[in-house]
Design a protein around this motif. Structure first.
Motif, PDB file in Angstrom:
ATOM      1  N   HIS A   1       0.835  -1.202   0.000  1.00 16.47           N
ATOM      2  CA  HIS A   1       0.000   0.000   0.000  1.00 16.47           C
ATOM      3  C   HIS A   1       0.873   1.256   0.000  1.00 16.47           C
ATOM      4  N   ALA A   2       0.509   2.193  -0.854  1.00 15.86           N
ATOM      5  CA  ALA A   2       1.319   3.397  -1.046  1.00 15.86           C
ATOM      6  C   ALA A   2       0.869   4.576  -0.191  1.00 15.86           C
ATOM      7  N   ALA A   3      -0.193   4.415   0.591  1.00 13.90           N
ATOM      8  CA  ALA A   3      -0.699   5.534   1.387  1.00 13.90           C
ATOM      9  C   ALA A   3       0.386   6.188   2.248  1.00 13.90           C
ATOM     10  N   PRO A   4       1.239   5.419   2.953  1.00 10.01           N
ATOM     11  CA  PRO A   4       2.283   6.076   3.754  1.00 10.01           C
ATOM     12  C   PRO A   4       3.245   6.915   2.918  1.00 10.01           C
ATOM     13  N   LEU A   5       3.535   6.466   1.695  1.00 12.34           N
ATOM     14  CA  LEU A   5       4.432   7.234   0.827  1.00 12.34           C
ATOM     15  C   LEU A   5       3.792   8.559   0.422  1.00 12.34           C
ATOM     16  N   LEU A   6       2.481   8.519   0.111  1.00 11.06           N
ATOM     17  CA  LEU A   6       1.772   9.752  -0.229  1.00 11.06           C
ATOM     18  C   LEU A   6       1.753  10.710   0.958  1.00 11.06           C
ATOM     19  N   ALA A   7       1.467  10.159   2.142  1.00 13.29           N
ATOM     20  CA  ALA A   7       1.399  10.993   3.346  1.00 13.29           C
ATOM     21  C   ALA A   7       2.744  11.656   3.628  1.00 13.29           C
ATOM     22  N   ASP A   8       3.826  10.893   3.508  1.00 12.70           N
ATOM     23  CA  ASP A   8       5.152  11.452   3.781  1.00 12.70           C
ATOM     24  C   ASP A   8       5.508  12.533   2.772  1.00 12.70           C
ATOM     25  N   TRP A   9       5.124  12.339   1.505  1.00 10.30           N
ATOM     26  CA  TRP A   9       5.401  13.363   0.494  1.00 10.30           C
ATOM     27  C   TRP A   9       4.628  14.642   0.826  1.00 10.30           C
ATOM     28  N   ILE A  10       3.374  14.502   1.205  1.00 16.17           N
ATOM     29  CA  ILE A  10       2.561  15.675   1.559  1.00 16.17           C
ATOM     30  C   ILE A  10       3.180  16.405   2.748  1.00 16.17           C
ATOM     31  N   LYS A  11       3.561  15.655   3.760  1.00 18.80           N
ATOM     32  CA  LYS A  11       4.140  16.256   4.964  1.00 18.80           C
ATOM     33  C   LYS A  11       5.414  17.029   4.654  1.00 18.80           C
ATOM     34  N   ASP A  12       6.210  16.510   3.719  1.00 12.53           N
ATOM     35  CA  ASP A  12       7.501  17.127   3.402  1.00 12.53           C
ATOM     36  C   ASP A  12       7.399  18.260   2.381  1.00 12.53           C
ATOM     37  N   ASN A  13       6.315  18.323   1.626  1.00 15.95           N
ATOM     38  CA  ASN A  13       6.275  19.248   0.486  1.00 15.95           C
ATOM     39  C   ASN A  13       5.133  20.256   0.475  1.00 15.95           C
ATOM     40  N   VAL A  14       4.168  20.118   1.374  1.00 13.59           N
ATOM     41  CA  VAL A  14       3.013  21.025   1.361  1.00 13.59           C
ATOM     42  C   VAL A  14       2.834  21.641   2.744  1.00 13.59           C
ATOM     43  N   SER A  15       2.783  22.964   2.794  1.00 11.08           N
ATOM     44  CA  SER A  15       2.555  23.664   4.060  1.00 11.08           C
ATOM     45  C   SER A  15       1.059  23.767   4.348  1.00 11.08           C
ATOM     46  N   ASP A  16       0.669  23.514   5.576  1.00  9.25           N
ATOM     47  CA  ASP A  16      -0.732  23.611   6.015  1.00  9.25           C
ATOM     48  C   ASP A  16      -1.687  22.888   5.068  1.00  9.25           C
ATOM     49  N   PRO A  17      -1.463  21.588   4.843  1.00 10.23           N
ATOM     50  CA  PRO A  17      -2.314  20.870   3.888  1.00 10.23           C
ATOM     51  C   PRO A  17      -3.699  20.548   4.435  1.00 10.23           C
ATOM     52  N   LEU A  18      -4.647  20.441   3.531  1.00  3.28           N
ATOM     53  CA  LEU A  18      -5.974  19.889   3.783  1.00  3.28           C
ATOM     54  C   LEU A  18      -6.144  18.736   2.810  1.00  3.28           C
TER      55      LEU A  18
END
Length: 288
Positions: free
Chosen positions: A146-163
């Protein structure tokens, strides 16, 4: 037993990463078309007594399926001890029910065909709806990552204040997991699908979330209509251009260009080779 990775055309990059991770040999397959359009396949690496991992993402499967089967059967004839399929994207899982008289339940038929030629299958986030797991339709050993953790880590590292914004109510649990790991709030849209390329989207009240950067997430982007319509709704609600993150980047027709015009950035994993690839799944497919 030594392991050999054999990439089908277009899969060389991810096969090289897997071979390096496993400390295994990277082999080669020669393929071409005869003048009449029939497939020519030749294994360029010795397979006798080895565990052969054929790497082939199955986006647009009709163009490559026969060559894949010819490669697997040839490896077996040449003495391979085992022949496994690493398919980062697994096609034909969508049609798992007969909705109209005479429809082919293609997921079952495709699974049977692959099960006849391979000893095992590894894939990432197959498009399962009414099936709990691949073992219901495959008769070989299967492993799903499952790739969900990879997506989450990318969001955390690359997007400020994400929704984090999910495509529909069915995705709630998956979207919540991505958002939780990314440390972000999430919402899901209310989607009505009227056809393969016709969807309507309704979003909950966004008044308290307008300062955040929306990140649209989905497992498969095919027609792209869900992300495209959601991006338009977000714009109409006064939010900044969203970021789009997907596992499998199929992008039929001109959907990628249309989505790019509406979004700040479009990102995908490399399960399907595409210009949007920014997240590697090689670690997920490494030997267990």
């Amino acid at each position: 037993m030594t392991r050999l990775y054999l990439p089908m055309p277009g899969n060389e990059t991810i096969a090289r990463a897997l071979a390096l991770s496993a400390g295994a040999e990277l082999g080669a397959i020669e393929t071409r078309r005869f003048p009449d359009g029939e497939a020519y396949v030749r294994l360029l690496s010795a397979v006798e007594g080895r565990e052969v991992e054929i790497v082939c993402t199955l986006a647009r499967p009709d163009e490559q399926f026969l060559s894949l089967i010819f490669a697997a059967e040839t490896a077996r004839e040449m003495g391979a001890a085992r022949v496994n399929l690493i398919a980062p994207y697994l096609a034909y899982m969508r049609q798992d029910k007969r909705f109209k008289d005479g429809e082919a339940i293609s997921s079952m038929h495709f699974a049977r065909l692959l099960s006849r030629s391979f000893d095992g299958l590894i894939t990432i986030d197959p498009h399962l709806h009414r099936r709990r797991d691949l073992g219901e339709i495959f008769t070989i050993a299967t492993r799903v990552e499952h790739a969900a953790p990879l997506l989450a880590d990318w969001i955390k590292d690359n997007v400020s204040d994400p929704l984090v914004v999910g495509p529909d109510a069915e995705s709630e649990q998956w979207v919540a997991a991505v958002a939780g790991r990314a440390g972000a709030p999430h919402i899901v849209s209310n989607k009505t699908r009227r056809g393969d390329r016709d969807v309507s989207i309704d979003l909950p009240d966004l008044s308290a979330l307008r300062a955040r950067r929306a990140v649209l997430v989905d497992d498969i982007v095919s027609s792209g209509r869900t992300m495209i319509e959601t991006a338009r709704k977000l714009s109409a609600a006064g939010m900044a251009k969203p970021v789009c993150v997907a596992v499998h980047a199929l992008f039929a027709d001109q959907s990628y260009a249309e989505l790019l015009s509406l979004c700040e950035r479009v990102v995908s994993t490399d399960t399907v080779p595409h210009a949007s690839n920014a997240i590697s799944v090689a670690a997920l497919l490494a030997p267990a």
